[in-house]
Structures are given as C-alpha cells and as structure tokens.
Design a protein around this motif. Sequence first.
Motif, short mmCIF file in Angstrom:
data_model
loop_
_atom_site.label_atom_id
_atom_site.label_comp_id
_atom_site.label_asym_id
_atom_site.label_seq_id
_atom_site.Cartn_x
_atom_site.Cartn_y
_atom_site.Cartn_z
N GLY B 65 59.13 24.43 47.63
CA GLY B 65 57.98 25.06 48.28
C GLY B 65 56.68 24.32 48.05
N ILE B 66 55.61 24.86 48.58
CA ILE B 66 54.29 24.23 48.47
C ILE B 66 53.90 24.07 47.00
CG2 ILE B 66 53.17 26.49 48.74
CD1 ILE B 66 50.77 25.11 50.02
N TYR B 67 53.26 22.96 46.70
CA TYR B 67 52.93 22.59 45.31
C TYR B 67 51.46 22.20 45.31
CZ TYR B 67 55.37 21.05 40.95
OH TYR B 67 55.89 20.92 39.68
N PRO B 68 50.56 23.19 45.41
CA PRO B 68 49.16 22.86 45.75
C PRO B 68 48.32 22.35 44.58
CG PRO B 68 49.38 25.21 45.47
CD PRO B 68 50.75 24.64 45.22
N LEU B 69 48.88 21.49 43.76
CA LEU B 69 48.18 20.97 42.60
C LEU B 69 47.09 20.00 43.02
CD1 LEU B 69 50.88 20.03 39.93
CD2 LEU B 69 49.06 21.71 39.69
N GLY B 70 45.84 20.40 42.78
CA GLY B 70 44.72 19.54 43.13
C GLY B 70 44.77 18.21 42.41
N PRO B 391 36.03 41.34 34.82
CA PRO B 391 35.74 40.46 33.68
C PRO B 391 36.96 40.01 32.86
CG PRO B 391 34.99 42.71 33.26
CD PRO B 391 35.42 42.67 34.68
N GLU B 392 38.05 40.80 32.90
CA GLU B 392 39.19 40.38 32.06
C GLU B 392 39.96 39.21 32.66
OE1 GLU B 392 41.47 44.31 31.98
OE2 GLU B 392 39.58 44.43 33.11
N ILE B 393 39.79 39.01 33.95
CA ILE B 393 40.65 38.06 34.65
C ILE B 393 40.11 36.63 34.56
CG2 ILE B 393 41.59 37.45 36.92
CD1 ILE B 393 42.86 39.92 35.61
N HIS B 394 41.02 35.70 34.28
CA HIS B 394 40.68 34.29 34.23
C HIS B 394 41.51 33.52 35.25
CE1 HIS B 394 38.23 34.61 30.60
NE2 HIS B 394 39.08 35.57 30.25
N ALA B 395 41.09 32.27 35.46
CA ALA B 395 41.82 31.43 36.41
C ALA B 395 43.31 31.36 36.06
CB ALA B 395 41.23 30.01 36.41
N LEU B 396 43.59 31.31 34.77
CA LEU B 396 44.98 31.24 34.33
C LEU B 396 45.80 32.43 34.83
CD1 LEU B 396 46.88 29.52 32.47
CD2 LEU B 396 46.44 31.23 30.70
N ASP B 397 45.17 33.61 34.85
CA ASP B 397 45.88 34.81 35.29
C ASP B 397 46.19 34.75 36.78
OD1 ASP B 397 45.59 35.96 32.67
OD2 ASP B 397 43.51 36.38 33.20
N VAL B 398 45.25 34.23 37.55
CA VAL B 398 45.48 34.05 38.98
C VAL B 398 46.65 33.09 39.17
CG1 VAL B 398 44.49 33.25 41.16
CG2 VAL B 398 43.05 34.47 39.50
N ALA B 399 46.61 32.00 38.41
CA ALA B 399 47.66 30.99 38.52
C ALA B 399 49.04 31.60 38.22
CB ALA B 399 47.38 29.83 37.56
N LYS B 400 49.11 32.36 37.14
CA LYS B 400 50.41 32.92 36.74
C LYS B 400 50.91 33.97 37.73
CE LYS B 400 50.53 30.50 32.91
NZ LYS B 400 51.16 29.16 32.99
N ARG B 401 49.97 34.72 38.30
CA ARG B 401 50.39 35.75 39.27
C ARG B 401 50.93 35.10 40.54
NH1 ARG B 401 52.83 40.35 40.22
NH2 ARG B 401 51.94 41.57 41.92
N LEU B 402 50.40 33.93 40.89
CA LEU B 402 50.92 33.22 42.07
C LEU B 402 52.41 32.93 41.93
CD1 LEU B 402 48.30 30.53 43.14
CD2 LEU B 402 49.49 32.10 44.68
N ILE B 403 52.82 32.71 40.71
CA ILE B 403 54.24 32.43 40.46
C ILE B 403 55.10 33.63 40.88
CG2 ILE B 403 55.97 31.94 38.67
CD1 ILE B 403 53.74 30.41 37.15
N ASP B 406 56.09 33.48 44.24
CA ASP B 406 56.98 32.36 44.53
C ASP B 406 56.24 31.07 44.91
OD1 ASP B 406 59.59 31.72 44.22
OD2 ASP B 406 60.21 32.20 46.26
N PHE B 407 55.01 30.94 44.44
CA PHE B 407 54.27 29.71 44.70
C PHE B 407 53.97 28.99 43.40
CE2 PHE B 407 52.92 32.33 48.37
CZ PHE B 407 53.36 31.49 49.38
N HIS B 408 53.93 27.66 43.46
CA HIS B 408 53.43 26.92 42.31
C HIS B 408 51.91 27.06 42.29
CE1 HIS B 408 52.52 23.80 39.41
NE2 HIS B 408 53.80 23.80 39.09
N PRO B 409 51.34 27.32 41.13
CA PRO B 409 49.88 27.47 41.04
C PRO B 409 49.15 26.16 41.32
CG PRO B 409 50.97 28.30 39.07
CD PRO B 409 52.00 27.55 39.84
N PRO B 410 47.87 26.27 41.70
CA PRO B 410 47.03 25.07 41.79
C PRO B 410 46.70 24.54 40.39
CG PRO B 410 45.90 27.05 42.64
CD PRO B 410 47.15 27.50 42.00
N THR B 411 46.05 23.39 40.35
CA THR B 411 45.53 22.87 39.08
C THR B 411 44.47 23.85 38.59
OG1 THR B 411 45.86 20.63 39.87
CG2 THR B 411 44.29 20.90 38.07
N ASN B 412 44.50 24.18 37.30
CA ASN B 412 43.40 25.01 36.82
C ASN B 412 42.67 24.39 35.66
OD1 ASN B 412 45.25 25.90 34.82
ND2 ASN B 412 45.94 27.50 36.21
N TYR B 413 41.43 24.89 35.45
CA TYR B 413 40.52 24.39 34.43
C TYR B 413 40.13 22.93 34.63
CZ TYR B 413 41.51 28.87 32.53
OH TYR B 413 41.62 30.22 32.41
#
Lengths: 450, 491
Positions: B65-70, B391-403, B406-413
């Motif tokens: 599937g799509i692998y949107p790693l910046g 406030p509790e949510i970080h980029a990492l949480d968005v990334a993990k929820r994408l999984i 069924d998607f690979h997360p983007p590059t984070n941080y």
Amino acid sequence: MFLPHTDSERSEMLKTIGVSSIDDLFQDVPEKVRYPTLNLPPALTEMEVSAQLQQMALANETTQDLACFLGAGAYNHYIPAAVDHILRRNEFYTAYTPYQPEVSQGMLQAIFEYQSLMCALTGMEVSNASHYDGATATAEAGIMAYHTFRGKRTRFVLSPGIHPQYRQVFRTYMSGYENLEIVGDEVEDNPMNYLERLGGLVNSNTALVIVQYPDFFGQIHDFAPLAEKVHQAGGLLCVVVNPIALGLLKPPGEFGADIVVGDGQPLGIPLSFGGPYLGIFTTRKEYVRRIAGRLVGETVDTQGRRGYVLTLTAREQHIRREKATSNICTNQGLMALAATVYLALVGKEGLRQVAELCYHKAHYAAQRIAEIPGYRVLNTQPFFHEFVVQCPKPVAEINEYLLDYGILGGYDLGQDYTALTNHMLIAVTEMNSREEIETLVEYLKEFAHD
Amino acid sequence: MTEPTLFELSSPGRRGVRFPEPDVPKSALPEGFVRKELPLPELTEVDVVRHFVHLSQKNYAVDYGIYPLGSCTMKYNPKINEDMARLPGFALAHPLQPIDTVQGSLALMYELQELLKEITGMGAVSLQPAAGAHGELTGVLIIRAYHKSRGDTKRTKILIPDSAHGTNPASSAMSGYEVVQLPSDKRGNVDLEALKAACDETVAGLMLTNPNTLGLFEENVLEVTRVVHEAGGLVYGDGANLNALLGIARPGDMGFDILHLNLHKTFSTPHGGGGPGSGPVAVIEPLAEFLPGPIVTILEEGSDEVPPLYGFKMPSRSIGRVKAFHGHFGVMVRAYTYIMMHGAEGLRKVAEHAVLNANYLLARLRHVYKVPYDRICKHEFVTEGIWDDAPEIHALDVAKRLIDYDFHPPTNYFPLIVREALMIEPTETESKQTLDKFADAMIKIAEEAHTQPELLKSAPHNTPVGRLDEVKAAKELVLCCWFPERERQPA
C-alpha cells in the motif's frame, strides 16, 4: 505504466487544489530554468527495454561461462536457491527502513538475527545492522577509533596485507581529519612479510591497527601477539575478515580484536560486478555507543510481547546532526537479509563444509601449480583459499591466454605492489571442480612452454 | 504471534543445504587456527523458508500500500527492474574481470552516467557512492579538495539551512568542516539576508536541498547560488527530493556545482528494508577532475559497425576511492531500466504527478491539519500533528493510529523546524482513490483526536506488536540473541 490518473481524475484533482493546470503548480520555478529540453532516448516499452538489457548482459562473459580463479575481495560461491526466493518477497524488498516498528517487525527481527549471526561468526559482542561494504566498514572503524581517543591519538597503522582498495577508501574517509599519520602499508620489498614490522610501528600515539585475516595474499597469521602489543600501547585492533573463512578459523574475538569488519558478499550475495555487497561491523560491548549506523534491540510492547526496535538512535545523524558518530543513514538491509538467510540455510555444519572445501581445493591447486616449471607459490604461512603465484610472464598476458580457454585467471598483484610484478593472486572456492583446477594447471604449463 | 528466532528454532543435526564431498585430496588443516565452536543455528530449508515468510508477513511494504514517508520517495518499484538486475550476464560478473569481458556492464554504466548528466544538467558523474549520505560525504570532500587545490585554506565553514536532512551536517563534520546553520524565512525559503551576512571568505560552501524538506521550491534559488559563488563558495545540492524536478528544472541550470542523486528514491530502485541504495555524485565540468573513481570512460571510439571500447579512468585530482569496486552496480541496472522506460516526456510526467498528488493531499488536509508554510508545494508537504484543543495528542499518536487504518505513517518529527511534524510524500504512483482513502483516514483521525483521544494514544491495535518500550531497549541493550554468557528466556 506507473501513473494511474485518468484525464477526468486529473481535472478533478486540479479543481480541488484550486488551480487550472499542472503548469500552475510550477510557477515558483524561475522561468528561465523551467522546462528544459532533455535530450534523452525515446521511452521504451517493457518488452523493448528487456530485449536491450539482455543484449547488454550478453556482451559480458561471466563466471557462468568461465572457470573463475579470480577473488581479491569478491568471491564466486554457491548461493542456495532459497536465498533469492526470500529476497524477492515484496514485503522485504519494497519496504523501507523500519522506522515504524509495529509494521516492520519482519525486517527488525531479521536484522536482529543478522546481528546475532555476525557476533557468533566473529566472536564479538555487538554487531551493527551493516555498512555499505567491507571497505567502508573498515573506514568507519578508523573514524570510531579516532573519536574513541577524541582525536588525541593520531597514528593509524595499516597492514599491507589489507585489500588495497580498502586502504584507499580508508584514506579518503580520513582525509577530513588533519594531521593524521597513516603508516604501515608503504610499498616495500616483501609486502607479504609484514607482521613483525607492524608491531614495531605501534606506539602510545596509535589509535588503531588494522590487519586482515586471512590477508589479501590468503595468509593466516596469528595476531594474538600483535593484539597484546596494541593493547599494551592503549590502542585498538581492527581485523578485516572473510566470513566464509570464519567457518573454519578461530574468530578474531578469541585473539583480542576490538573491532571486526569485512565484506559479507561471500554469504549468499551475487558478484553483480561489485555491488551491492555488505559491510560487516562488530565490536565489543564497551564501544557500543561509538558504533556508526543502525542497531536493532530487543524489547517488549505494551502487553509484554517480545518485539524489536531501532535503538541508541541518539548516536545517529537525524538526531545528533554534526555531532553524530557518522553520517550513515541507510544500511544494506536486503543484503544483510541475504547473509542471514544464507547462514540459516548452510548452518553450523554447512559453513564449516564450504570453508573446508575452499581450503582443500585451494591447497590442491597450489600444490599442482607449484609443480609447474617457471611458477612458484610464495605462501609459506598457512593460507585459506587464496595464494600468490610468481609467474614467468606478465599476469595480464597469462590471463589473456587463459581466457581463450575459458579460464578467468587470478588478480594481477603488480597493480598494487611493485615488488609483486608478475605475481598472480589465485582464489579457489567450492565452485571450482578438480577438473577446472587441472585445466588451469595445464594451460599455465602450456603458456610457460610457448 | 511471536515468531521464534533462528536460534530458538534450531535443532542439532538439521541441515538446510548439503555440499559435495571434496573431489581433491584433503590437506592438513592449519594447526592452532581451527575454531572449536561455531555457534550457528541448524535448520532445514523448510524451517528457514517458513521462518522468513512469517517475518515478511509482519512488514508493511510499497507492494502492499501507500508509503507516504516524506523525503523517502517510496514510489512503486517496477518488477522488470528486478529481472534485469538478475540477468546472469550482469549478476554473475566479477568486478575485477578484464575490461574486454565486461563491456556490457561498462556500457550500461557509461550510458547511465550520460543520462544522469543530461537529467541534472551537470558535467560529469561518478557512480561509486553507495547511498545518499555517502554521496554527501563525497561531495563535501570534493568541496574541500577544490579549495585546497587553489591554495585557499581559509575556508572552514559549510552553511546548512535549518530545514536540511541530518546527514548534511554530519557529512560536513566528517569532512572536517564547521557547520553554520541558516534560518528559514516565513515562506520556508533560505533567509537571504542571513545567507548574505554569513557569506564571507571563510565559507567553503552551502548545502541546499531543493525542493527543501518542507516540500517547497527554493524561490530565490538563483539568488542563493549567486551569493554563495560571489563569496567564493560552492553550492552542494542534496538530490533527495529530485523527484519533483525531473524535466521541470535542472540543478546544473540553477547554479548547483555538486549534486548527489538517490537512485533508490527518484529512479524507483527498491529500498530493501533500508538499503542498498545508490548515491551517484554529479558535478559541473570544472570539478570533474576531483570526482571519486575510477569512472567509466570510452577508451577507443567506436564506429557504425564496432561499438566503442569502454574502460576505467581515475580523475586526475580525484579525492580517491569512496568504495571498493564500482559502486552498487545491481542498483544501477534497475535505475537505468527505469530511465529508459520513461524518456524525457515520461520523466517530466513523473515529477508533475508527484507534485499533483502532494498538492491534492495538501488541499484535502489543510483544513484539519495546520500547515505552517502553506503554499503550493512540490512532491511533499509538512503539517503539524498537534492541536491546541487536543493537548494530549502528538504527531506520534496520529502516525500510530494511521496504522489501524492500514496505512504506513508519514515521516514524523522531521523537519525540526515544524513542531510535531508530519511529513507527507505520496509519490506519483498512487491513484486518486488511494489518496482519497488516505485523506479520509487522516481527517477521521483528526476528529478522533478531539473526541476519542485514547484511541490514538493506544494505537496501533491490530499489529503483531503494539507500541514498543524504546527506553527498555536502549537501557538493557539486548542486541543479539546469542551470547555465550546470556541465559535466554523462552519465547
């Protein structure tokens, strides 16, 4: 072929973006450089490109057509069929660096197993996830040693028995550091006999001593006394290895190596005209934070299940930037996988068997060649699967002659060692049948007569 | 399910491959050198194949599937590439064979050099570097060699924008340079005033990524390169993001002096789970003599009937070798295949569609994810993965929820200049349907971040393992499943 959009999808997308054409997306590119005319050959279909590349490949004569006695850092070994079948799994070769461990456990565990196998093979405690090749792994050992002594020790002793190209790469990598003394491999009368002289070069300013085992001439030296000397002087010892030889020989971890590097190509990786190969790098636990490149570590998940992650990433460039241990960003993931699958398939017995086959065949070939008038085998030390033959004529001439009879002759040592002009380095592996060896002997003999 | 390691699967006496008995008399083994123990696993071929198939099933991949790693350009890898690299004529050639036996390989390398020169507008190419970072090291060493050759020893600094890849400063430091960071301006370009102020006779060069890691075209690129040249410095181009520029603009025409390319990004060679890559370095004609070598050249011109004779040449003032042999030849075959299948028009379409796809996703997401540098992007864009009202949510949480979707997360941080960055690069090979599904999931996640944050915090939920304890991994450092002194816990 690989672009999916239809015209109507394209216009829908442009509408969503709020522009009227694709050109509108490139207005930030200065007009004077925008849309250059590229003078490239017209696009080929898959059928055409396949035909063209097959033609190009056919212009090569390879180890498939020739009896190969050429080694010198790249070796013709048997690759079990299952290796490439695993490498062709889309889930491995079309994945990227395992930055998201939850969806990369396959690659992470494979690298963890690779690290384990490399430790087992070299007798060391820590392995990284690999470097580009043996030469760059050797250079990284230099950089690690330099930083271990915070740049205060500036002498690096290189054995002339290290692959000449590795020594060249080492010098290139170290050229950014001022006032280093890289000594030991100066051209001299007898480049094969260096052990004692190397020991004499070790002093309290020595950061690193690098030797090769078996060395470029195939010789197996006992480096334990040298290791002791290096350690007494407070320096580090790096040993460049051939991983197949370690199926038979005592691992460097047993005779005092601090760093072990080498090229993993012999472990199931095709010759492929020089790459991609695999840079092995192992060391002792105390230096783990100084290693360059990726490391995979075992841990547990939120439910206590075993899993693997990239660890100690704080050493790496994406976090430490200019203070990183190295600039390395990738490893050779797929090549490390190839070596892992290879070692899993051949296993304990198989690797020993391959190593012994190489050893016996090489010794048989050396004996037979030594019997031919006009040729002399120089190796007096024990050797593994390569040896040096003094020839009656320039090596290039002999090789040209051998090629007419379907033989890929050995490496011309005169290219790198003036004292070894007219000397050929011959490599023998499990792939060389007795018949091939006899044919080589026959034509070497005939050449000397002509 | 936990897959046992090779060592745990091992059973004494099993064999995966057998080799023939020696057909020559045996020689005595070297006394004192034979190892006593070889602690490798013992498995059958079935054990091994199943083990690795099980492992493969725990990987996300472009073919899934799509692998949107910046900044990673995870485009589809055409299958024909794989077959071409495995042609026996290529795969079984030894790197040190006499040149007249490897004219096919040399012709391919020569032609690839020529293609890359034309695509980038540069004067010469070395195919030796093994990866992007390796190309950078090569490039900075060329900068060093160039100044040295002119007896100019005052130049001790390399300028690097704050948006740059971490490899840029690391490569500069490895080459003995001091790194000076340049700020970005409000539009995400290099701050021109800061650049001018920094440019003096101590500057060896500038490392510039264009489009930069925000996915933005450096609008003042011509001015930037002119300022550096006027100060006597060289401009290094990080070609990681070249996919956006194929047939659109050539680095050589924009004032870049040195450029590395990532064949594994722009030219579709597979990433292999983290390598092998290939990072050729292109330079303008006056710097050709400093390239690492040897380089493939024509030794004897051909005619209509006779092909040219290809061979190797070491550039006259080369920085030296950066790798054994000739670089990652197998990767070159794949990239060559790809370029030949596209031609000039095809390559331009690649860039256009990479940029179209990124802008389409940006348009669909900018209402729910904050985009700090919001303008027409190139092949990628960067959003924040954080909301003031969640406030509790970080980029990492968005990334993990994408999984979970069924998607690979983007590059984070990364890049570091955007807080909680999510760096998204869809590439040109993704269809509108895939992009829409991905955008829908991202929008749903933004909503969940506000309504059910715990769903994000505990994600991913359906993977072989959940979030892993990275602190434990770094603290206990278990780097190896075999250790003489270590007692293994059963899996």
